[in-house]
Scaffold this active site. Structure first.
Site, PDB file in Angstrom:
ATOM      1  N   GLU A 141       0.829  -1.207   0.000  1.00 59.26           N
ATOM      2  CA  GLU A 141       0.000   0.000   0.000  1.00 59.26           C
ATOM      3  C   GLU A 141       0.862   1.255   0.000  1.00 59.26           C
ATOM      4  O   GLU A 141       0.599   2.215  -0.714  1.00 59.26           O
ATOM      5  CB  GLU A 141      -0.920   0.029   1.237  1.00 59.26           C
ATOM      6  CG  GLU A 141      -2.101  -0.904   1.137  1.00 59.26           C
ATOM      7  CD  GLU A 141      -3.033  -0.548  -0.008  1.00 59.26           C
ATOM      8  OE1 GLU A 141      -3.263   0.640  -0.254  1.00 59.26           O
ATOM      9  OE2 GLU A 141      -3.519  -1.480  -0.663  1.00 59.26           O
ATOM     10  N   CYS A 152     -13.294   2.298 -15.651  1.00 58.07           N
ATOM     11  CA  CYS A 152     -13.701   3.691 -15.391  1.00 58.07           C
ATOM     12  C   CYS A 152     -12.448   4.580 -15.427  1.00 58.07           C
ATOM     13  O   CYS A 152     -12.085   5.222 -14.450  1.00 58.07           O
ATOM     14  CB  CYS A 152     -14.407   3.795 -14.038  1.00 58.07           C
ATOM     15  SG  CYS A 152     -15.281   5.350 -13.832  1.00 58.07           S
ATOM     16  N   CYS A 189     -18.119   2.398 -20.237  1.00 57.77           N
ATOM     17  CA  CYS A 189     -19.324   2.204 -19.421  1.00 57.77           C
ATOM     18  C   CYS A 189     -20.099   0.952 -19.826  1.00 57.77           C
ATOM     19  O   CYS A 189     -20.743   0.316 -18.992  1.00 57.77           O
ATOM     20  CB  CYS A 189     -20.221   3.429 -19.515  1.00 57.77           C
ATOM     21  SG  CYS A 189     -19.394   4.907 -18.890  1.00 57.77           S
ATOM     22  N   CYS A 226     -19.007  -1.937 -17.782  1.00 56.06           N
ATOM     23  CA  CYS A 226     -18.837  -1.676 -16.350  1.00 56.06           C
ATOM     24  C   CYS A 226     -19.908  -2.371 -15.502  1.00 56.06           C
ATOM     25  O   CYS A 226     -21.107  -2.218 -15.761  1.00 56.06           O
ATOM     26  CB  CYS A 226     -18.884  -0.171 -16.106  1.00 56.06           C
ATOM     27  SG  CYS A 226     -18.698   0.238 -14.373  1.00 56.06           S
ATOM     28  N   CYS A 268     -25.071   3.815 -12.005  1.00 52.68           N
ATOM     29  CA  CYS A 268     -24.211   4.987 -12.209  1.00 52.68           C
ATOM     30  C   CYS A 268     -25.003   6.166 -12.772  1.00 52.68           C
ATOM     31  O   CYS A 268     -25.544   6.094 -13.878  1.00 52.68           O
ATOM     32  CB  CYS A 268     -23.068   4.620 -13.156  1.00 52.68           C
ATOM     33  SG  CYS A 268     -21.949   5.997 -13.420  1.00 52.68           S
TER      34      CYS A 268
HETATM   35  S1  SF4 Z   1     -20.735   3.293 -15.730  1.00 59.91           S
HETATM   36 FE1  SF4 Z   1     -20.066   4.859 -14.287  1.00 59.91          FE
HETATM   37  S2  SF4 Z   1     -18.628   3.820 -12.959  1.00 59.91           S
HETATM   38 FE2  SF4 Z   1     -18.883   2.544 -14.776  1.00 59.91          FE
HETATM   39  S3  SF4 Z   1     -17.271   3.189 -16.203  1.00 59.91           S
HETATM   40 FE3  SF4 Z   1     -19.076   4.395 -16.658  1.00 59.91          FE
HETATM   41  S4  SF4 Z   1     -18.815   6.245 -15.473  1.00 59.91           S
HETATM   42 FE4  SF4 Z   1     -17.450   4.737 -14.611  1.00 59.91          FE
END
Ligand code: SF4
Length: 317
Positions: A35, A181, A188, A191, A197
């Protein structure tokens, strides 16, 4: 929320970086070290050059605490932000094992809120979130936050964390932030958080990136030579404290020779060093080293560049 957690776990199973050594251990010291190293440094660099040699030299927290600071700084050489190494060393001298509770962890030198949360969740499986840069970006986009306060982000993070499997959840969030992201071109459509989101229509609006003006600092560096050895001093000030380096002087000595300029970029400023060589014994300098001996000292990147400039210069003659 259950669906989102499931999506995140499926994504992590398929795409997560399960091979990282600090994800394959329960040793709190190893996790803490990773870390701290990763705070300002890329995974690739830490993995290829620093993590394993450091653990080989200091296999346990006790070994680290008992080692001389010079040895620790030497193993940190090139990683920069040397306060990280000094604080690791201080912490290792203070405790036999790392505490399990966040309140106790943050009382130790150099352990901030995020490192404390990371140690608590990754080493001790506590149901708490982490808050590194990738995770912050995801949270800002989830909630359409342009200029969030840390407190606000922690509140969102605590609501979102998967309390049943915090280890995988937190590792997944970091991986999603670094590969899906991303700051400029978030994917997206791939994701696992897209269902919840709020910012996915225009993700790059969140958060607003502050423009930083990086100041330039100039200095004159003097290398005094005596019997083919170079003068170095151990730094006492706050900056690069404990490392060996060439002294900086207000005005170069008349008899010194200018050999060139070194530029180095730090996070907070750009440093330009004009380098002069003084080919005589300087009574104010106590320590002279051959270039072989300098290799064994802990020195900063700038000083490494200065040694290289010096060696290139004498090879030309
Ligand atoms: S959906 Fe939202 S969290 Fe996912 S990549 Fe797109 S902006 Fe980022």
């Amino acid at each position: 929320m259950k669906n989102t957690h499931q999506n995140i776990h499926h994504w992590y199973k398929k795409h997560g970086r399960h091979d990282l050594p600090w994800r394959r251990t329960n040793d709190a010291y190893h996790i803490y070290l990773s870390e701290v190293m990763l705070q300002q440094t890329q995974v690739k660099t830490v993995l290829e050059r620093y993590y394993f040699p450091f653990l080989k030299k200091f296999p346990t927290l006790k070994d680290l605490g008992n080692a001389p600071l010079d040895d620790v700084l030497k193993m940190w050489e090139g990683l920069g932000y040397y306060n990280r190494a000094k604080n690791l060393h201080k912490t290792a001298g203070l405790v036999k094992t790392l505490p399990t509770e966040i309140d106790e962890l943050i009382t130790l030198p150099g352990i901030g809120l995020n490192t404390a949360h990371a140690v608590a969740t990754f080493a001790y499986k506590k149901p708490v979130p982490i808050m590194e840069a990738n995770v912050k970006r995801i949270l800002c986009r989830l909630e359409k936050l342009k200029t969030p306060k840390d407190k606000e982000l922690w509140e969102i993070a605590y609501k979102l964390v998967d309390k049943e499997n915090p280890f995988d959840y937190n590792q997944a969030m970091m991986d999603i932030g670094s590969s899906v992201c991303t700051p400029k071109n978030p994917h997206c459509e791939e994701c696992p958080l897209s269902d919840v989101c709020k910012g996915k229509d225009e993700p790059t609006l969140y958060p607003i990136k502050k423009k930083r003006v990086v100041p330039t600092r100039e200095q004159n560096i003097m290398i005094s030579l005596y019997n083919d050895k170079l003068s170095l001093t151990q730094r006492k000030g706050k900056f690069l404290h404990g490392l060996w380096g060439f002294p900086s002087i207000e005005v170069p000595l008349c008899a010194s020779e200018y050999i060139g300029e070194i530029t180095h970029i730090y996070t907070h400023f750009k440093s330009i060093s004009k380098v002069y060589v003084y080919d005589e014994l300087d009574c104010e300098q106590e320590h002279y080293f051959s270039t072989e001996e300098i290799r064994k000292l802990a020195i900063s990147k700038i000083d490494e560049k200065i040694v290289k400039l010096y060696l290139d210069t004498i090879q030309r003659y």
